[in-house]
Scaffold this active site. Structure first.
Site, PDB file in Angstrom:
ATOM      1  N   ASP A 283      37.080  39.536  41.688  1.00 37.26           N
ATOM      2  CA  ASP A 283      36.277  40.597  41.072  1.00 37.26           C
ATOM      3  C   ASP A 283      34.775  40.307  41.030  1.00 37.26           C
ATOM      4  O   ASP A 283      33.981  41.222  40.852  1.00 37.26           O
ATOM      5  CB  ASP A 283      36.768  40.871  39.640  1.00 37.26           C
ATOM      6  CG  ASP A 283      38.207  41.358  39.604  1.00 37.26           C
ATOM      7  OD1 ASP A 283      38.656  41.939  40.607  1.00 37.26           O
ATOM      8  OD2 ASP A 283      38.875  41.153  38.575  1.00 37.26           O
TER       9      ASP A 283
ATOM     10  N   THR B 299      38.348  34.399  40.977  1.00 38.41           N
ATOM     11  CA  THR B 299      38.736  35.810  40.902  1.00 38.41           C
ATOM     12  C   THR B 299      38.055  36.562  42.040  1.00 38.41           C
ATOM     13  O   THR B 299      36.932  36.215  42.413  1.00 38.41           O
ATOM     14  CB  THR B 299      38.343  36.461  39.558  1.00 38.41           C
ATOM     15  OG1 THR B 299      38.476  37.886  39.676  1.00 38.41           O
ATOM     16  CG2 THR B 299      36.916  36.172  39.130  1.00 38.41           C
TER      17      THR B 299
ATOM     18  N   ARG C 252      49.797  35.651  33.860  1.00 38.14           N
ATOM     19  CA  ARG C 252      49.025  36.185  32.732  1.00 38.14           C
ATOM     20  C   ARG C 252      49.879  35.856  31.505  1.00 38.14           C
ATOM     21  O   ARG C 252      51.073  36.167  31.473  1.00 38.14           O
ATOM     22  CB  ARG C 252      48.815  37.689  32.883  1.00 38.14           C
ATOM     23  CG  ARG C 252      48.050  38.028  34.178  1.00 38.14           C
ATOM     24  CD  ARG C 252      47.374  39.364  34.081  1.00 38.14           C
ATOM     25  NE  ARG C 252      46.839  39.812  35.361  1.00 38.14           N
ATOM     26  CZ  ARG C 252      45.614  39.548  35.785  1.00 38.14           C
ATOM     27  NH1 ARG C 252      44.783  38.841  35.044  1.00 38.14           N
ATOM     28  NH2 ARG C 252      45.190  40.009  36.946  1.00 38.14           N
TER      29      ARG C 252
ATOM     30  N   GLY D  81      44.851  36.557  37.576  1.00 33.04           N
ATOM     31  CA  GLY D  81      45.088  37.059  38.939  1.00 33.04           C
ATOM     32  C   GLY D  81      44.686  35.992  39.954  1.00 33.04           C
ATOM     33  O   GLY D  81      43.617  35.403  39.834  1.00 33.04           O
TER      34      GLY D  81
ATOM     35  N   ASP E  27      37.712  35.457  33.445  1.00 34.09           N
ATOM     36  CA  ASP E  27      37.167  35.239  32.095  1.00 34.09           C
ATOM     37  C   ASP E  27      38.234  35.144  31.005  1.00 34.09           C
ATOM     38  O   ASP E  27      38.023  34.480  29.988  1.00 34.09           O
ATOM     39  CB  ASP E  27      36.034  36.210  31.742  1.00 34.09           C
ATOM     40  CG  ASP E  27      36.426  37.648  31.914  1.00 34.09           C
ATOM     41  OD1 ASP E  27      37.607  37.909  32.209  1.00 34.09           O
ATOM     42  OD2 ASP E  27      35.546  38.520  31.748  1.00 34.09           O
TER      43      ASP E  27
ATOM     44  N   ARG F 147      38.251  45.423  38.698  1.00 33.77           N
ATOM     45  CA  ARG F 147      38.317  45.656  37.248  1.00 33.77           C
ATOM     46  C   ARG F 147      37.133  46.507  36.808  1.00 33.77           C
ATOM     47  O   ARG F 147      37.024  47.637  37.218  1.00 33.77           O
ATOM     48  CB  ARG F 147      38.369  44.323  36.502  1.00 33.77           C
ATOM     49  CG  ARG F 147      39.751  44.030  36.030  1.00 33.77           C
ATOM     50  CD  ARG F 147      39.922  42.891  35.121  1.00 33.77           C
ATOM     51  NE  ARG F 147      38.877  41.923  35.083  1.00 33.77           N
ATOM     52  CZ  ARG F 147      38.687  41.068  34.098  1.00 33.77           C
ATOM     53  NH1 ARG F 147      39.485  41.112  33.048  1.00 33.77           N
ATOM     54  NH2 ARG F 147      37.727  40.185  34.117  1.00 33.77           N
TER      55      ARG F 147
ATOM     56  N   ASP G  23      33.119  39.030  38.677  1.00 29.32           N
ATOM     57  CA  ASP G  23      32.682  39.638  37.411  1.00 29.32           C
ATOM     58  C   ASP G  23      32.430  38.597  36.313  1.00 29.32           C
ATOM     59  O   ASP G  23      32.492  38.918  35.131  1.00 29.32           O
ATOM     60  CB  ASP G  23      33.750  40.639  36.925  1.00 29.32           C
ATOM     61  CG  ASP G  23      35.103  39.973  36.656  1.00 29.32           C
ATOM     62  OD1 ASP G  23      35.305  38.818  37.083  1.00 29.32           O
ATOM     63  OD2 ASP G  23      35.950  40.614  36.023  1.00 29.32           O
TER      64      ASP G  23
HETATM   65  O1  F6P Z   1      41.266  40.260  38.280  1.00 35.86           O
HETATM   66  C1  F6P Z   1      41.816  40.408  39.551  1.00 35.86           C
HETATM   67  C2  F6P Z   1      42.546  41.712  39.664  1.00 35.86           C
HETATM   68  O2  F6P Z   1      43.077  41.810  40.970  1.00 35.86           O
HETATM   69  C3  F6P Z   1      41.732  42.964  39.334  1.00 35.86           C
HETATM   70  O3  F6P Z   1      40.917  43.338  40.409  1.00 35.86           O
HETATM   71  C4  F6P Z   1      42.821  43.945  39.005  1.00 35.86           C
HETATM   72  O4  F6P Z   1      42.346  44.921  38.108  1.00 35.86           O
HETATM   73  C5  F6P Z   1      43.864  43.084  38.345  1.00 35.86           C
HETATM   74  O5  F6P Z   1      43.622  41.759  38.759  1.00 35.86           O
HETATM   75  C6  F6P Z   1      45.293  43.455  38.706  1.00 35.86           C
HETATM   76  O6  F6P Z   1      46.138  42.661  37.938  1.00 35.86           O
HETATM   77  P1  F6P Z   1      47.682  42.412  38.221  1.00 35.86           P
HETATM   78  O7  F6P Z   1      47.799  41.581  39.462  1.00 35.86           O
HETATM   79  O8  F6P Z   1      48.148  41.708  37.008  1.00 35.86           O
HETATM   80  O9  F6P Z   1      48.279  43.756  38.444  1.00 35.86           O
END
Ligand code: F6P
Length: 319
Positions: A127, A125, A72, A11, A103, A171, A129
């Protein structure tokens, strides 16, 4: 080391561009060449990369997102895919890699390092995290965005005497929710680190209503529950109009705040310093305002970020 690659993965987060700029300019200052790899590990596997000059990162420090693109790419778990990626780097004369991401992206960098190809990870990120760092690149910008959104919600929630639920990303980490809730004076928060009981929340809200509270805002970390179902349940039980707002990807965009730019620039330059010292398979962090580095393996598995219990205690006093 003469030529390094840089990519952003997972992300996106505000400040990734500033981090790429930090890597590129620090590397060039130290006499290295830099290749930018498009769309994270996917582009690495597909051999999509291009040489970056100082001017390629001009005006990037203010821009949200990542100009290299991100993706991803779960197939990177397959060894054959990783070996192809390493081959591509070697074919382009690249001898070290900087990975900016969360991570999942660190795991890829660790696996590449284990094949003898030096990698450094930077925490990108919203997050917050990631183990081994107090803060991640993008977190402070997302926090500002969430707080501004909740301030707006407060206006309408108070005008209509409603209960407002607001879903925040993160997350499985409640840092963004908790900090935003404190900064915007939310009445309650629902965090992944604390077992959630909807009836206890209803009781708390009811207590507030009984004490004359006209409206309430509840910040809820994503994935803990279905926020729309929760809104219905609260409305049914309290008889107060309740609305749910999911902030979604708005939280990931926007020009990075100054702290994220500084953090990203420092971390980007530090990654080059580490590679030139022969450090590999490590990730960069900031702890107590000092740049640090840890083995990626250790950061992912052992350095779980501690839950900020004292923050919650303070927040509860201020409700
Ligand atoms: O890791 C960043 C994040 O925005 C999280 O907060 C969220 O759960 C996830 O990515 C959303 O992923 P995507 O953009 O693939 O929907």
């Amino acid at each position: 080391i003469k030529k390094i690659g840089v990519l952003t993965s997972g992300g996106d987060s505000p400040g990734m561009n500033a981090a790429i700029r930090g890597v590129v300019r620090a590397a060039i200052s130290d006499g290295l060449e830099v290749f930018g790899i498009y769309d994270g590990y996917l582009g690495l596997y597909e051999n999509r990369m291009k040489k970056l000059n100082r001017s390629d990162v001009s005006d990037m420090i203010t821009r949200g997102g990542t100009f290299l693109g991100s993706a991803r790419f779960p197939q990177f778990k397959e060894e054959a895919v990783r070996l192809q990626a390493i081959e591509n780097m070697k074919a382009n004369g690249i001898d070290a890699l900087v990975v900016i991401g969360g991570d999942g992206s660190y795991m890829g960098a660790k696996l590449i390092s284990e094949k003898g190809f030096p990698c450094i990870g930077l925490p990108g990120t919203i997050d917050n995290d990631i183990g081994g760092t107090d803060y991640t690149i993008g977190y402070f910008t997302a926090l500002q965005t969430v707080v501004e959104a909740i301030d707006r919600l407060r206006d309408t929630s108070s005008s209509h005497q409603r209960i407002s639920l607001v879903e925040v990303m993160g997350r499985y980490c409640g840092d963004l929710t908790m900090a935003a809730a404190i900064a915007s004076g939310c009445e309650f928060m629902v965090l992944p680190e604390i077992p959630f009981n909807k009836d206890e929340l209803v009781q708390e809200l009811q207590r507030g209503i009984d004490h004359g509270k006209k409206h309430a805002i509840v910040a809820v970390t994503e994935k803990v529950c279905d926020i729309y179902e929760l809104a219905k349940y609260i409305e049914e039980k309290t008889k107060r109009e309740t609305r749910a707002t999911v902030l979604g990807h708005i939280q990931r965009g926007g020009s990075p705040v100054a702290y994220d730019r500084v953090l990203a620039s420092r971390m980007g330059a530090f990654a080059i310093e580490l590679l030139l010292k022969g450090v590999a398979g490590h990730c960069v962090g900031i702890q107590r305002d000092e740049l640090v580095h840890h083995e990626i393996e250790e950061a992912i598995t052992k350095l779980k970020r501690p839950f900020k219990a004292d923050w919650l205690k303070t927040a509860e006093k201020l409700y």
